[in-house]
Design a protein around this motif. Structure first.
Motif, PDB file in Angstrom:
ATOM      1  N   LYS A 140       0.870  -1.572   0.065  1.00  0.00           N
ATOM      2  CA  LYS A 140      -0.035  -0.354  -0.015  1.00  0.00           C
ATOM      3  C   LYS A 140       0.847   1.524   0.013  1.00  0.00           C
ATOM      4  CE  LYS A 140      -4.175  -2.139   2.593  1.00  0.00           C
ATOM      5  NZ  LYS A 140      -5.059  -2.013   3.532  1.00  0.00           N
ATOM      6  N   GLU A 141       2.364   1.589   0.520  1.00  0.00           N
ATOM      7  CA  GLU A 141       2.808   2.195   0.806  1.00  0.00           C
ATOM      8  C   GLU A 141       3.752   2.405  -0.285  1.00  0.00           C
ATOM      9  OE1 GLU A 141       5.615   1.651   3.860  1.00  0.00           O
ATOM     10  OE2 GLU A 141       4.132   1.698   5.856  1.00  0.00           O
ATOM     11  N   HIS A 142       3.936   1.631  -0.685  1.00  0.00           N
ATOM     12  CA  HIS A 142       4.286   1.331  -2.623  1.00  0.00           C
ATOM     13  C   HIS A 142       3.611   2.493  -3.603  1.00  0.00           C
ATOM     14  CE1 HIS A 142       7.698   0.942  -5.710  1.00  0.00           C
ATOM     15  NE2 HIS A 142       6.240   0.267  -6.542  1.00  0.00           N
ATOM     16  N   ALA A 143       2.032   1.545  -3.565  1.00  0.00           N
ATOM     17  CA  ALA A 143       1.419   1.831  -4.699  1.00  0.00           C
ATOM     18  C   ALA A 143       0.854   3.898  -4.592  1.00  0.00           C
ATOM     19  CB  ALA A 143       0.453   1.323  -4.254  1.00  0.00           C
ATOM     20  N   GLU A 144       0.850   3.628  -3.084  1.00  0.00           N
ATOM     21  CA  GLU A 144       0.806   5.348  -2.419  1.00  0.00           C
ATOM     22  C   GLU A 144       2.028   5.975  -2.859  1.00  0.00           C
ATOM     23  OE1 GLU A 144      -0.020   5.871   0.994  1.00  0.00           O
ATOM     24  OE2 GLU A 144      -2.585   4.502   1.196  1.00  0.00           O
ATOM     25  N   ALA A 145       3.108   5.252  -3.237  1.00  0.00           N
ATOM     26  CA  ALA A 145       4.365   6.559  -3.484  1.00  0.00           C
ATOM     27  C   ALA A 145       3.686   6.919  -4.942  1.00  0.00           C
ATOM     28  CB  ALA A 145       5.524   6.118  -2.942  1.00  0.00           C
ATOM     29  N   VAL A 146       4.721   5.803  -5.985  1.00  0.00           N
ATOM     30  CA  VAL A 146       3.840   5.309  -7.330  1.00  0.00           C
ATOM     31  C   VAL A 146       3.123   6.610  -7.851  1.00  0.00           C
ATOM     32  CG1 VAL A 146       3.462   4.190  -9.481  1.00  0.00           C
ATOM     33  CG2 VAL A 146       5.470   3.087  -7.396  1.00  0.00           C
ATOM     34  N   ARG A 147       2.334   6.210  -7.104  1.00  0.00           N
ATOM     35  CA  ARG A 147       0.870   7.478  -7.343  1.00  0.00           C
ATOM     36  C   ARG A 147       1.096   8.665  -7.098  1.00  0.00           C
ATOM     37  NH1 ARG A 147      -5.190   6.642  -4.537  1.00  0.00           N
ATOM     38  NH2 ARG A 147      -6.674   7.539  -6.449  1.00  0.00           N
ATOM     39  N   GLY A 148       1.643   9.260  -6.370  1.00  0.00           N
ATOM     40  CA  GLY A 148       2.247  10.524  -5.979  1.00  0.00           C
ATOM     41  C   GLY A 148       3.423  11.029  -7.183  1.00  0.00           C
ATOM     42  N   MET A 189      -6.031  -6.592 -10.384  1.00  0.00           N
ATOM     43  CA  MET A 189      -7.079  -5.212 -11.405  1.00  0.00           C
ATOM     44  C   MET A 189      -7.241  -4.203 -10.343  1.00  0.00           C
ATOM     45  SD  MET A 189      -7.202  -5.559 -14.464  1.00  0.00           S
ATOM     46  CE  MET A 189      -7.064  -6.626 -15.319  1.00  0.00           C
ATOM     47  N   MET A 190      -7.322  -4.494  -9.053  1.00  0.00           N
ATOM     48  CA  MET A 190      -7.823  -3.201  -7.622  1.00  0.00           C
ATOM     49  C   MET A 190      -6.584  -2.738  -7.778  1.00  0.00           C
ATOM     50  SD  MET A 190     -10.353  -5.453  -5.304  1.00  0.00           S
ATOM     51  CE  MET A 190     -10.131  -3.396  -3.929  1.00  0.00           C
ATOM     52  N   HIS A 191      -5.706  -3.098  -7.945  1.00  0.00           N
ATOM     53  CA  HIS A 191      -3.934  -2.746  -7.585  1.00  0.00           C
ATOM     54  C   HIS A 191      -4.000  -1.716  -8.979  1.00  0.00           C
ATOM     55  CE1 HIS A 191      -0.274  -1.932  -5.486  1.00  0.00           C
ATOM     56  NE2 HIS A 191       0.381  -2.525  -6.834  1.00  0.00           N
ATOM     57  N   LEU A 192      -3.650  -2.038  -9.643  1.00  0.00           N
ATOM     58  CA  LEU A 192      -3.649  -1.179 -10.970  1.00  0.00           C
ATOM     59  C   LEU A 192      -4.495  -0.230 -10.801  1.00  0.00           C
ATOM     60  CD1 LEU A 192      -2.753  -4.461 -13.463  1.00  0.00           C
ATOM     61  CD2 LEU A 192      -1.180  -2.762 -12.222  1.00  0.00           C
ATOM     62  N   LYS A 193      -6.551  -0.721 -10.982  1.00  0.00           N
ATOM     63  CA  LYS A 193      -6.685   1.087 -11.130  1.00  0.00           C
ATOM     64  C   LYS A 193      -6.105   2.017  -9.538  1.00  0.00           C
ATOM     65  CE  LYS A 193     -10.836  -1.970 -12.588  1.00  0.00           C
ATOM     66  NZ  LYS A 193     -12.274  -2.331 -12.440  1.00  0.00           N
ATOM     67  N   PHE A 194      -5.713   1.531  -8.709  1.00  0.00           N
ATOM     68  CA  PHE A 194      -5.360   2.606  -8.012  1.00  0.00           C
ATOM     69  C   PHE A 194      -4.117   2.950  -8.055  1.00  0.00           C
ATOM     70  CE2 PHE A 194      -2.584   3.952  -3.561  1.00  0.00           C
ATOM     71  CZ  PHE A 194      -3.541   4.694  -3.925  1.00  0.00           C
ATOM     72  N   LYS A 195      -3.521   2.092  -8.939  1.00  0.00           N
ATOM     73  CA  LYS A 195      -2.056   2.694  -9.333  1.00  0.00           C
ATOM     74  C   LYS A 195      -2.026   4.349 -10.575  1.00  0.00           C
ATOM     75  CE  LYS A 195       1.942   0.781  -9.465  1.00  0.00           C
ATOM     76  NZ  LYS A 195       2.785  -0.464  -9.913  1.00  0.00           N
ATOM     77  N   PHE A 196      -2.945   3.721 -11.163  1.00  0.00           N
ATOM     78  CA  PHE A 196      -3.190   4.884 -12.506  1.00  0.00           C
ATOM     79  C   PHE A 196      -4.467   5.667 -12.057  1.00  0.00           C
ATOM     80  CE2 PHE A 196      -1.399   0.945 -14.769  1.00  0.00           C
ATOM     81  CZ  PHE A 196      -0.171   2.067 -15.900  1.00  0.00           C
ATOM     82  N   ASN A 197      -4.987   5.742 -11.026  1.00  0.00           N
ATOM     83  CA  ASN A 197      -5.962   6.600 -10.624  1.00  0.00           C
ATOM     84  C   ASN A 197      -6.941   6.333 -11.440  1.00  0.00           C
ATOM     85  OD1 ASN A 197      -6.990   8.795  -9.376  1.00  0.00           O
ATOM     86  ND2 ASN A 197      -6.072  10.036  -9.958  1.00  0.00           N
ATOM     87  N   VAL A 198      -7.870   5.335 -11.615  1.00  0.00           N
ATOM     88  CA  VAL A 198      -9.148   5.050 -12.567  1.00  0.00           C
ATOM     89  C   VAL A 198     -10.070   4.267 -11.571  1.00  0.00           C
ATOM     90  CG1 VAL A 198      -7.306   5.320 -14.653  1.00  0.00           C
ATOM     91  CG2 VAL A 198      -7.494   3.321 -13.411  1.00  0.00           C
ATOM     92  N   LYS A 199     -11.432   4.481 -11.567  1.00  0.00           N
ATOM     93  CA  LYS A 199     -12.307   3.733 -11.304  1.00  0.00           C
ATOM     94  C   LYS A 199     -12.502   2.242 -12.158  1.00  0.00           C
ATOM     95  CE  LYS A 199     -14.161   7.206  -8.458  1.00  0.00           C
ATOM     96  NZ  LYS A 199     -14.970   8.404  -7.615  1.00  0.00           N
ATOM     97  N   THR A 200     -12.217   2.535 -13.290  1.00  0.00           N
ATOM     98  CA  THR A 200     -12.994   1.643 -14.207  1.00  0.00           C
ATOM     99  C   THR A 200     -11.908   0.708 -15.052  1.00  0.00           C
ATOM    100  OG1 THR A 200     -14.029   2.488 -15.850  1.00  0.00           O
ATOM    101  CG2 THR A 200     -15.237   2.594 -14.005  1.00  0.00           C
ATOM    102  N   ARG A 201     -12.408  -0.369 -15.032  1.00  0.00           N
ATOM    103  CA  ARG A 201     -11.611  -0.946 -16.339  1.00  0.00           C
ATOM    104  C   ARG A 201     -11.487  -0.992 -17.607  1.00  0.00           C
ATOM    105  NH1 ARG A 201     -11.192  -7.059 -15.753  1.00  0.00           N
ATOM    106  NH2 ARG A 201     -10.622  -8.088 -17.885  1.00  0.00           N
ATOM    107  N   LEU A 202     -12.596  -0.041 -18.110  1.00  0.00           N
ATOM    108  CA  LEU A 202     -12.063   0.906 -19.217  1.00  0.00           C
ATOM    109  C   LEU A 202     -11.384   2.072 -19.117  1.00  0.00           C
ATOM    110  CD1 LEU A 202     -12.964   1.321 -22.301  1.00  0.00           C
ATOM    111  CD2 LEU A 202     -15.159   2.990 -21.470  1.00  0.00           C
ATOM    112  N   GLU A 203     -11.750   2.969 -18.284  1.00  0.00           N
ATOM    113  CA  GLU A 203     -10.307   3.823 -18.230  1.00  0.00           C
ATOM    114  C   GLU A 203      -9.468   3.170 -17.658  1.00  0.00           C
ATOM    115  OE1 GLU A 203     -11.938   5.433 -14.399  1.00  0.00           O
ATOM    116  OE2 GLU A 203     -13.237   7.020 -15.430  1.00  0.00           O
TER     117      GLU A 203
END
Length: 226
Positions: A140-148, A189-203
């Motif tokens: 979670k920490e890593h995903a948040e750091a990458v997202r930023g 998929m949930m982790h990737l949506k968070f990493k890319f800051n999107v909510k849906t599969r299409l996004e």
């Protein structure tokens, strides 16, 4: 006794290898199919024997993480189980990102290792229960750091999943190609949506389409898994 599995052990402590081989024979009907003692043995053994899983120590000569990553890309059907004394959650995250399917601590009961083998054979990810919350927290920490940041930093598995997503594969198809359970793919998929800051599969698909194709060039999808 559980169904027989073909498993190799790569560890540079001979007595430990003997003990692990006995555990495998007792629980899975056969001792270790092959044995190694350094990082370079991972690729050699994985490409030589018809294996279901590799049990790998981290404290061996050579670049273990690099060898794990290469084996996971070339032979995703073989489950890589890390068996180590290291309780560093960042190292565990790196191993799982490199393509390992389990991270088991040597100080725990042999039941943990048996459970890990069973779980990975079902396409699941396993971490020793006493250590799992630390590893989840590190992810979670890593995903948040990458997202930023603007860095992509895709793991081996994430890159493979995204390539298959762009080919129009659903979660079940992706799991079949990578020999992972549909539940495990949903987690990615949930982790990737968070990493890319999107909510849906299409996004997610639209976001991935904007990535430089070179980001995927070393993430091989084996034809044999189709």
């Amino acid at each position: 006794m559980l169904a027989a599995c073909s498993i190799a052990v790569i560890d540079d402590h001979p007595m430990l290898v003997e003990g692990l081989s006995a555990v495998l024979e007792r629980n899975f009907g056969a001792p270790a199919l092959a044995r190694g003692c350094e990082a370079s043995d991972i690729a050699q053994i994985a490409s030589t024997y018809p294996l279901d899983a590799l049990i790998v120590d981290l404290g061996m000569p050579g670049d273990v993480l690099s060898e794990i990553s290469a084996a996971a890309k070339a032979m995703p059907r073989i489950k890589i189980i890390i068996f180590t004394a290291s309780t560093d959650p960042e190292l565990a995250r790196k191993c799982l990102d490199a393509g390992a399917s389990a991270y088991v601590l040597k100080g725990t009961s042999s039941d943990d290792l048996v459970d890990a083998i069973i779980a990975t054979m079902k396409g699941q990810i396993f971490v020793s229960p006493s250590f799992s919350s630390d590893v989840i927290g590190r992810f979670k920490e890593h995903a948040e750091a990458v997202r930023g940041t603007r860095e992509l930093n895709l793991s081996v598995r994430e890159g493979q999943i995204l390539r298959l997503l762009l080919l129009g594969k659903n979660n079940q198809d992706i799991g079949r190609v990578l020999c992972l359970s549909e539940k495990t793919i949903k987690g990615y998929m949930m982790h990737l949506k968070f990493k890319f800051n999107v909510k849906t599969r299409l996004e997610l698909v639209l976001a991935v389409q904007k990535i430089d194709p070179s980001a995927f060039e070393e993430l091989d999808i084996p034809e044999r898994s189709q």
